[in-house]
Write a protein that holds these residues in place. Structure first.
Motif, short mmCIF file in Angstrom:
data_model
loop_
_atom_site.label_atom_id
_atom_site.label_comp_id
_atom_site.label_asym_id
_atom_site.label_seq_id
_atom_site.Cartn_x
_atom_site.Cartn_y
_atom_site.Cartn_z
N LEU A 25 109.40 21.69 40.98
CA LEU A 25 108.30 22.06 40.29
C LEU A 25 107.57 23.33 40.64
O LEU A 25 107.11 24.02 39.92
CB LEU A 25 107.37 20.69 40.35
N SER A 26 107.52 23.45 41.99
CA SER A 26 106.82 24.60 42.60
C SER A 26 107.07 25.81 41.93
O SER A 26 106.36 26.80 41.65
CB SER A 26 107.23 24.59 43.95
N ASP A 27 108.30 26.11 41.55
CA ASP A 27 108.90 27.54 41.24
C ASP A 27 108.86 27.50 39.66
O ASP A 27 109.30 28.54 39.11
CB ASP A 27 110.20 27.80 41.71
N GLU A 28 108.69 26.20 38.93
CA GLU A 28 108.67 26.42 37.54
C GLU A 28 107.76 27.37 36.84
O GLU A 28 106.63 27.26 37.54
CB GLU A 28 108.36 24.86 36.85
N LYS A 29 107.79 27.88 36.07
CA LYS A 29 106.42 28.73 35.42
C LYS A 29 106.22 28.32 34.00
O LYS A 29 106.88 27.83 33.39
CB LYS A 29 107.44 30.09 35.16
N PHE A 30 104.93 28.47 34.13
CA PHE A 30 104.17 28.05 32.90
C PHE A 30 103.07 29.08 32.39
O PHE A 30 102.81 29.81 33.31
CB PHE A 30 103.18 26.75 33.35
N ASN A 31 102.67 28.98 31.11
CA ASN A 31 101.79 29.82 30.54
C ASN A 31 100.84 28.97 29.71
O ASN A 31 101.07 28.28 28.80
CB ASN A 31 102.37 30.75 29.46
N ALA A 32 99.55 28.45 30.50
CA ALA A 32 98.87 27.63 29.89
C ALA A 32 97.20 27.83 30.30
O ALA A 32 96.99 28.64 31.47
CB ALA A 32 99.04 26.34 30.30
N SER A 33 96.22 27.46 29.41
CA SER A 33 94.84 27.77 29.70
C SER A 33 94.18 26.29 29.64
O SER A 33 94.55 25.84 28.37
CB SER A 33 94.39 28.85 28.97
N PHE A 34 93.38 25.92 30.55
CA PHE A 34 92.79 24.59 30.31
C PHE A 34 91.28 24.67 30.20
O PHE A 34 90.71 23.50 29.63
CB PHE A 34 93.02 23.57 31.39
N GLY A 35 90.67 25.64 30.31
CA GLY A 35 89.22 25.57 30.29
C GLY A 35 88.61 24.68 31.21
O GLY A 35 88.82 24.35 32.22
N ASP A 36 87.63 23.51 30.35
CA ASP A 36 86.83 22.64 31.08
C ASP A 36 87.63 21.37 31.06
O ASP A 36 86.86 20.31 30.98
CB ASP A 36 85.68 22.75 30.79
N GLN A 37 88.88 21.24 30.60
CA GLN A 37 89.59 19.89 30.58
C GLN A 37 89.42 19.05 31.80
O GLN A 37 89.65 19.53 32.97
CB GLN A 37 90.94 20.31 30.08
N PRO A 38 89.52 17.87 31.64
CA PRO A 38 89.47 17.09 32.93
C PRO A 38 90.90 17.16 33.48
O PRO A 38 91.90 17.40 33.06
CB PRO A 38 89.25 15.52 32.44
N ILE A 39 90.91 16.83 34.94
CA ILE A 39 92.17 17.09 35.76
C ILE A 39 92.99 16.21 35.32
O ILE A 39 94.31 16.54 35.18
CB ILE A 39 91.68 17.01 37.35
N GLU A 40 92.69 14.90 34.69
CA GLU A 40 93.61 14.09 34.33
C GLU A 40 94.57 14.47 33.12
O GLU A 40 95.66 14.51 33.19
CB GLU A 40 92.79 12.64 34.20
N LYS A 41 93.77 15.55 32.40
CA LYS A 41 94.38 15.86 31.00
C LYS A 41 95.12 16.90 31.41
O LYS A 41 96.31 17.03 31.15
CB LYS A 41 93.24 16.27 30.00
N VAL A 42 95.08 17.71 32.49
CA VAL A 42 95.91 18.95 32.85
C VAL A 42 97.16 18.39 33.47
O VAL A 42 98.14 18.64 33.04
CB VAL A 42 95.05 19.64 34.10
N LEU A 43 96.75 17.45 34.37
CA LEU A 43 98.20 16.93 34.90
C LEU A 43 99.19 16.12 34.19
O LEU A 43 100.35 16.21 34.01
CB LEU A 43 97.68 15.75 36.41
N SER A 44 98.39 15.41 33.11
CA SER A 44 99.20 14.96 32.03
C SER A 44 99.99 15.72 31.32
O SER A 44 101.23 15.38 30.97
CB SER A 44 98.16 13.81 31.18
N TYR A 45 99.32 16.64 30.85
CA TYR A 45 100.21 18.02 30.21
C TYR A 45 101.36 18.37 31.17
O TYR A 45 102.40 18.54 30.43
CB TYR A 45 99.18 19.24 29.82
N PHE A 46 101.21 18.74 32.29
CA PHE A 46 102.41 19.29 32.99
C PHE A 46 103.51 18.02 33.35
O PHE A 46 104.59 18.30 33.34
CB PHE A 46 101.82 19.54 34.58
N SER A 47 102.87 16.72 33.49
CA SER A 47 103.71 15.68 33.64
C SER A 47 104.73 15.45 32.26
O SER A 47 105.75 15.08 32.54
CB SER A 47 103.01 14.28 33.93
N GLU A 48 104.13 15.70 31.27
CA GLU A 48 104.96 15.48 29.90
C GLU A 48 106.02 16.56 29.70
O GLU A 48 107.06 16.19 29.48
CB GLU A 48 104.09 15.59 28.83
N ILE A 49 105.54 17.77 30.21
CA ILE A 49 106.67 18.84 30.24
C ILE A 49 107.64 18.72 31.16
O ILE A 49 108.84 18.85 31.00
CB ILE A 49 105.96 20.18 30.47
#
Length: 64
Positions: A25-49
């Protein structure tokens, strides 16, 4: 941006410590913007991908 760099930004933004035990996962590249989303929602996004599990305890997040 690699997840390793994203994790550093998330640590600063949310005042947490992220322990990543998924080395692929460390070297996986992502292009995302989260603004003021809760950390749980951000982690959920990455977890789904990338299909990883994580736990949140106090201010420490462990990615397995």
């Amino acid at each position: 941006m690699t997840f390793k760099n994203i994790a550093k930004k998330l640590e600063r933004h949310y005042d947490v410590t992220i322990v990543n035990k998924d080395m692929k996962l460390s070297d996986e590249k992502f292009n995302a913007s989260f603004g003021d989303q809760p950390i749980e929602k951000v982690l959920s996004y990455f977890s789904e991908i990338h299909a990883f599990d994580y736990t949140i305890k106090d201010k420490e997040i462990i990615i397995k």
